[in-house]
Design a protein around this motif. Structure first.
Motif, PDB file in Angstrom:
ATOM      1  N   PHE A   1       0.845  -1.199   0.000  1.00 38.07           N
ATOM      2  CA  PHE A   1       0.000   0.000   0.000  1.00 38.07           C
ATOM      3  C   PHE A   1       0.881   1.250   0.000  1.00 38.07           C
ATOM      4  O   PHE A   1       1.753   1.402   0.854  1.00 38.07           O
ATOM      5  N   SER A   2       0.664   2.139  -0.956  1.00 36.66           N
ATOM      6  CA  SER A   2       1.440   3.380  -1.019  1.00 36.66           C
ATOM      7  C   SER A   2       0.600   4.449  -1.722  1.00 36.66           C
ATOM      8  O   SER A   2      -0.548   4.204  -2.086  1.00 36.66           O
ATOM      9  N   THR A   3       1.189   5.619  -1.930  1.00 34.10           N
ATOM     10  CA  THR A   3       0.458   6.707  -2.611  1.00 34.10           C
ATOM     11  C   THR A   3       0.135   6.325  -4.058  1.00 34.10           C
ATOM     12  O   THR A   3      -0.754   6.901  -4.670  1.00 34.10           O
TER      13      THR A   3
ATOM     14  N   THR B   1     -10.392  -2.659  -9.326  1.00 37.58           N
ATOM     15  CA  THR B   1     -11.370  -3.544  -9.984  1.00 37.58           C
ATOM     16  C   THR B   1     -10.824  -4.951 -10.180  1.00 37.58           C
ATOM     17  O   THR B   1     -11.540  -5.837 -10.619  1.00 37.58           O
ATOM     18  N   SER B   2      -9.542  -5.163  -9.847  1.00 40.59           N
ATOM     19  CA  SER B   2      -8.967  -6.496 -10.067  1.00 40.59           C
ATOM     20  C   SER B   2      -9.570  -7.497  -9.091  1.00 40.59           C
ATOM     21  O   SER B   2     -10.166  -7.130  -8.084  1.00 40.59           O
ATOM     22  N   GLN B   3      -9.392  -8.786  -9.401  1.00 41.81           N
ATOM     23  CA  GLN B   3      -9.958  -9.839  -8.542  1.00 41.81           C
ATOM     24  C   GLN B   3      -9.047 -10.148  -7.364  1.00 41.81           C
ATOM     25  O   GLN B   3      -9.412 -10.936  -6.486  1.00 41.81           O
ATOM     26  N   LYS B   4      -7.866  -9.527  -7.339  1.00 42.42           N
ATOM     27  CA  LYS B   4      -6.950  -9.752  -6.208  1.00 42.42           C
ATOM     28  C   LYS B   4      -7.466  -9.025  -4.973  1.00 42.42           C
ATOM     29  O   LYS B   4      -8.064  -7.952  -5.071  1.00 42.42           O
ATOM     30  N   ASN B   5      -7.203  -9.608  -3.823  1.00 43.19           N
ATOM     31  CA  ASN B   5      -7.604  -8.973  -2.571  1.00 43.19           C
ATOM     32  C   ASN B   5      -6.613  -7.852  -2.238  1.00 43.19           C
ATOM     33  O   ASN B   5      -5.402  -8.044  -2.354  1.00 43.19           O
ATOM     34  N   PRO B   6      -7.096  -6.672  -1.804  1.00 44.64           N
ATOM     35  CA  PRO B   6      -6.164  -5.627  -1.371  1.00 44.64           C
ATOM     36  C   PRO B   6      -5.365  -6.106  -0.148  1.00 44.64           C
ATOM     37  O   PRO B   6      -5.768  -7.041   0.544  1.00 44.64           O
ATOM     38  N   SER B   7      -4.259  -5.446   0.115  1.00 44.53           N
ATOM     39  CA  SER B   7      -3.418  -5.849   1.249  1.00 44.53           C
ATOM     40  C   SER B   7      -4.102  -5.508   2.572  1.00 44.53           C
ATOM     41  O   SER B   7      -5.043  -4.707   2.618  1.00 44.53           O
ATOM     42  N   TYR B   8      -3.585  -6.106   3.640  1.00 42.89           N
ATOM     43  CA  TYR B   8      -4.104  -5.849   4.989  1.00 42.89           C
ATOM     44  C   TYR B   8      -4.067  -4.347   5.290  1.00 42.89           C
ATOM     45  O   TYR B   8      -5.029  -3.768   5.791  1.00 42.89           O
ATOM     46  N   THR B   9      -2.943  -3.696   4.950  1.00 44.16           N
ATOM     47  CA  THR B   9      -2.773  -2.265   5.233  1.00 44.16           C
ATOM     48  C   THR B   9      -3.804  -1.417   4.495  1.00 44.16           C
ATOM     49  O   THR B   9      -4.319  -0.432   5.029  1.00 44.16           O
ATOM     50  N   TYR B  10      -4.122  -1.817   3.266  1.00 45.33           N
ATOM     51  CA  TYR B  10      -5.112  -1.108   2.443  1.00 45.33           C
ATOM     52  C   TYR B  10      -6.482  -1.145   3.137  1.00 45.33           C
ATOM     53  O   TYR B  10      -7.159  -0.123   3.286  1.00 45.33           O
ATOM     54  N   TYR B  11      -6.870  -2.339   3.571  1.00 44.78           N
ATOM     55  CA  TYR B  11      -8.149  -2.506   4.294  1.00 44.78           C
ATOM     56  C   TYR B  11      -8.165  -1.621   5.543  1.00 44.78           C
ATOM     57  O   TYR B  11      -9.122  -0.903   5.809  1.00 44.78           O
ATOM     58  N   ILE B  12      -7.084  -1.738   6.343  1.00 44.92           N
ATOM     59  CA  ILE B  12      -7.020  -1.037   7.626  1.00 44.92           C
ATOM     60  C   ILE B  12      -7.130   0.475   7.433  1.00 44.92           C
ATOM     61  O   ILE B  12      -7.875   1.159   8.130  1.00 44.92           O
TER      62      ILE B  12
ATOM     63  N   VAL C   1       5.021  -8.106   9.667  1.00 46.23           N
ATOM     64  CA  VAL C   1       5.098  -7.165  10.789  1.00 46.23           C
ATOM     65  C   VAL C   1       4.464  -5.814  10.403  1.00 46.23           C
ATOM     66  O   VAL C   1       4.036  -5.053  11.266  1.00 46.23           O
ATOM     67  N   THR C   2       4.384  -5.539   9.085  1.00 45.48           N
ATOM     68  CA  THR C   2       3.776  -4.273   8.631  1.00 45.48           C
ATOM     69  C   THR C   2       2.323  -4.131   9.092  1.00 45.48           C
ATOM     70  O   THR C   2       1.819  -3.022   9.220  1.00 45.48           O
ATOM     71  N   HIS C   3       1.652  -5.265   9.344  1.00 47.00           N
ATOM     72  CA  HIS C   3       0.276  -5.210   9.861  1.00 47.00           C
ATOM     73  C   HIS C   3       0.254  -4.444  11.189  1.00 47.00           C
ATOM     74  O   HIS C   3      -0.619  -3.607  11.435  1.00 47.00           O
ATOM     75  N   LEU C   4       1.229  -4.763  12.040  1.00 47.48           N
ATOM     76  CA  LEU C   4       1.285  -4.118  13.365  1.00 47.48           C
ATOM     77  C   LEU C   4       1.648  -2.637  13.244  1.00 47.48           C
ATOM     78  O   LEU C   4       1.207  -1.814  14.039  1.00 47.48           O
ATOM     79  N   LEU C   5       2.424  -2.332  12.218  1.00 48.59           N
ATOM     80  CA  LEU C   5       2.788  -0.936  11.968  1.00 48.59           C
ATOM     81  C   LEU C   5       1.555  -0.134  11.552  1.00 48.59           C
ATOM     82  O   LEU C   5       1.315   0.975  12.050  1.00 48.59           O
ATOM     83  N   ALA C   6       0.752  -0.717  10.646  1.00 43.40           N
ATOM     84  CA  ALA C   6      -0.473  -0.047  10.188  1.00 43.40           C
ATOM     85  C   ALA C   6      -1.438   0.155  11.349  1.00 43.40           C
ATOM     86  O   ALA C   6      -2.034   1.230  11.505  1.00 43.40           O
ATOM     87  N   ALA C   7      -1.583  -0.878  12.204  1.00 43.15           N
ATOM     88  CA  ALA C   7      -2.497  -0.778  13.344  1.00 43.15           C
ATOM     89  C   ALA C   7      -1.994   0.233  14.369  1.00 43.15           C
ATOM     90  O   ALA C   7      -2.784   0.940  14.994  1.00 43.15           O
ATOM     91  N   PHE C   8      -0.667   0.326  14.525  1.00 39.45           N
ATOM     92  CA  PHE C   8      -0.097   1.302  15.464  1.00 39.45           C
ATOM     93  C   PHE C   8      -0.546   2.714  15.094  1.00 39.45           C
ATOM     94  O   PHE C   8      -0.851   3.536  15.949  1.00 39.45           O
ATOM     95  N   MET C   9      -0.609   2.987  13.789  1.00 41.58           N
ATOM     96  CA  MET C   9      -0.949   4.338  13.336  1.00 41.58           C
ATOM     97  C   MET C   9      -2.458   4.588  13.268  1.00 41.58           C
ATOM     98  O   MET C   9      -2.887   5.732  13.228  1.00 41.58           O
ATOM     99  N   THR C  10      -3.264   3.524  13.272  1.00 41.53           N
ATOM    100  CA  THR C  10      -4.700   3.725  13.025  1.00 41.53           C
ATOM    101  C   THR C  10      -5.637   3.190  14.113  1.00 41.53           C
ATOM    102  O   THR C  10      -6.719   3.726  14.309  1.00 41.53           O
ATOM    103  N   ALA C  11      -5.232   2.120  14.816  1.00 38.94           N
ATOM    104  CA  ALA C  11      -6.183   1.407  15.678  1.00 38.94           C
ATOM    105  C   ALA C  11      -6.210   1.945  17.111  1.00 38.94           C
ATOM    106  O   ALA C  11      -5.228   2.477  17.614  1.00 38.94           O
TER     107      ALA C  11
END
Length: 437
Positions: A214-216, A225-236, A270-280
């Motif tokens: 996930f980036s700018t 619109t793709s059939q791929k699932n977005p990343s955890y960070t994108y969802y968060i 570990v990036t999941h925990l980084l995303a949650a640190f900033m948002t959760a």
């Protein structure tokens, strides 16, 4: 509920409702008796073992097998009938089971639970149907606070053409809540239901790799619109952004607001925990923090609460003895013990007691440790300010010993003082470092 409770309820429902029409299979209406005949089962022959809803050795590192455990006797028809809010009997059985659990909690007096209800983002009617189920069956208990969990399964819906793009999924999840906030009179049932919701959760198998960073440069939700699932960070990020705006609007209108409390750090990067640190506001599990001392330190400094479920992890991702709960607790992170799917992981009708009893034995926790963990649990949960005052004392929001009423929490003042002084020392260290730069 635990597996024994479910088994008892299935037998009771068969005894009372054998001739009741309970499902439509391929356009054909079936009574409860016919449904069991079709499955070649008789409820009176069922046992806890044959129900097969308990996670064990076979679910370790296998999230797919864990999900299958939600099907009693391996039959998805029984899951739809007993564990869903939408079916031919409008989720009546599920509501009854939940109310029985609520009644047990009220008898136990000092235990509260935060069950999750799912909103999938598959259609715009989901919220209205869920609110109707909640209000029709009066699924309310003073010992229950409700949370909404959003499974990260956009790819499943996209592959079946339920959704044109990820933005539509976000619309279905959040637009009905915005509408009920702006105009409660036009959405009475939903606005009543929202008063009982304390937060949002993001759930799914974290070990699934999306391959997307996930980036700018990432596509906007309406362009995904793709059939791929977005990343955890994108969802968060997009859940956080919507909840933030929603909370500001609800605060202005004098309504209750929502916490963001995703499942995070159970597996995966570990990036999941980084995303949650900033948002959760707080997270569930957080096992992977043990791989990153820097993130541990940040979680400690920011006092981000972590609800840990060692018994659940033991069946899915990490053996009990290797669980970092004790390590986190000794370092001063704000950890609490929580149950996770009592039907799969617990045996008695007091699943939280099982978590505390086993943790106390394995980690050799003292009474003070247990009381501190319990106090953390109350601080980070979705109880109202008034209820927290009742359990923790008038000044529970104060820092250090001033915020600890030992008559209510049973946590020694010297322990609270030590935690506070250590925290202040670390903050001062950073402040000094910044000054000297």
């Amino acid at each position: 509920m635990n597996q024994k409770h479910l088994l008892r309820f299935i037998k009771k429902s068969y005894c009372v409702d054998a001739d009741r029409v309970v499902c439509n299979a391929k356009g054909k209406q079936l009574t409860l008796k016919q449904l069991f005949q079709q499955l070649k089962l008789h409820p009176y022959d069922l046992t806890v073992d044959s129900l097969d809803v308990h996670a064990g050795r076979q679910t370790f590192q296998r999230f797919d097998k864990f999900n299958d455990k939600y099907n009693p006797v391996g039959a998805s028809e029984l899951r739809d009938l007993y564990l869903k809010t939408e079916n031919a009997i409008n989720g009546e059985y599920f509501a009854t089971i939940i109310k029985e659990v609520g009644s047990d909690l009220e008898d136990a007096k000092y235990q509260h639970t935060e069950p999750r209800l799912s909103i999938y983002g598959r259609s715009p009617e989901e919220w209205a149907k869920l609110a109707s189920w909640f209000n029709t069956h009066r699924v309310y208990s003073p010992n229950m606070k409700w949370m909404i969990q959003v499974p990260r399964i956009y790819d499943v819906f996209r592959s079946k053409n339920f959704l044109p793009h990820f933005g539509k999924m976000l619309e279905y999840i959040f637009v009905p809540v915005f509408e009920a906030t702006v105009n409660p009179q036009a959405h009475k049932e939903l606005s009543v239901f929202l008063r009982h919701i304390t937060g949002f959760d993001s759930v799914d198998d974290e070990s699934k790799h999306s391959g997307h960073m996930f980036s700018t440069k990432s596509p906007k939700p309406e362009d995904w619109t793709s059939q791929k699932n977005p990343s955890y960070t994108y969802y968060i990020y997009y859940m956080y952004a919507n909840i933030l705006v929603l909370n500001n609007l609800r605060r202005q209108r004098g309504m209750n607001t929502f916490l963001f409390r995703p499942h995070c750090g159970e597996a995966g990067a570990v990036t999941h925990l980084l995303a949650a640190f900033m948002t959760a506001d707080n997270i569930s599990h957080g096992l992977n923090l043990k791989k990153s001392p820097v993130l541990q330190y940040l979680y400690f400094l920011a006092r981000i609460p972590i609800a840990m479920s060692p018994l659940s992890n033991n069946s899915l991702f990490l053996e009990y003895a290797k669980n970092p709960l004790l390590d986190f607790h000794q370092k001063g992170l704000m950890v609490s013990l929580s149950t996770d799917d009592p039907m799969q992981f617990h045996y008695t009708k007091e699943p939280l007691m099982e978590e505390y009893a086993i943790a106390a034995q394995v980690f050799k926790l003292s009474t003070c440790d247990m009381c501190e963990i319990a106090r953390n649990s109350v601080l980070q949960c979705g109880l109202s300010h008034e209820e927290k005052v009742k359990f923790l004392g008038e000044n529970y929001q104060e820092d250090g010993p001033d915020g600890n009423d030992i008559r209510k929490t049973n946590v020694a003042q010297i322990r609270v003082a030590y935690r506070y002084e250590t925290w202040c020392y670390e903050l001062n260290l950073i402040a000094e470092g910044l000054k000297n730069e």
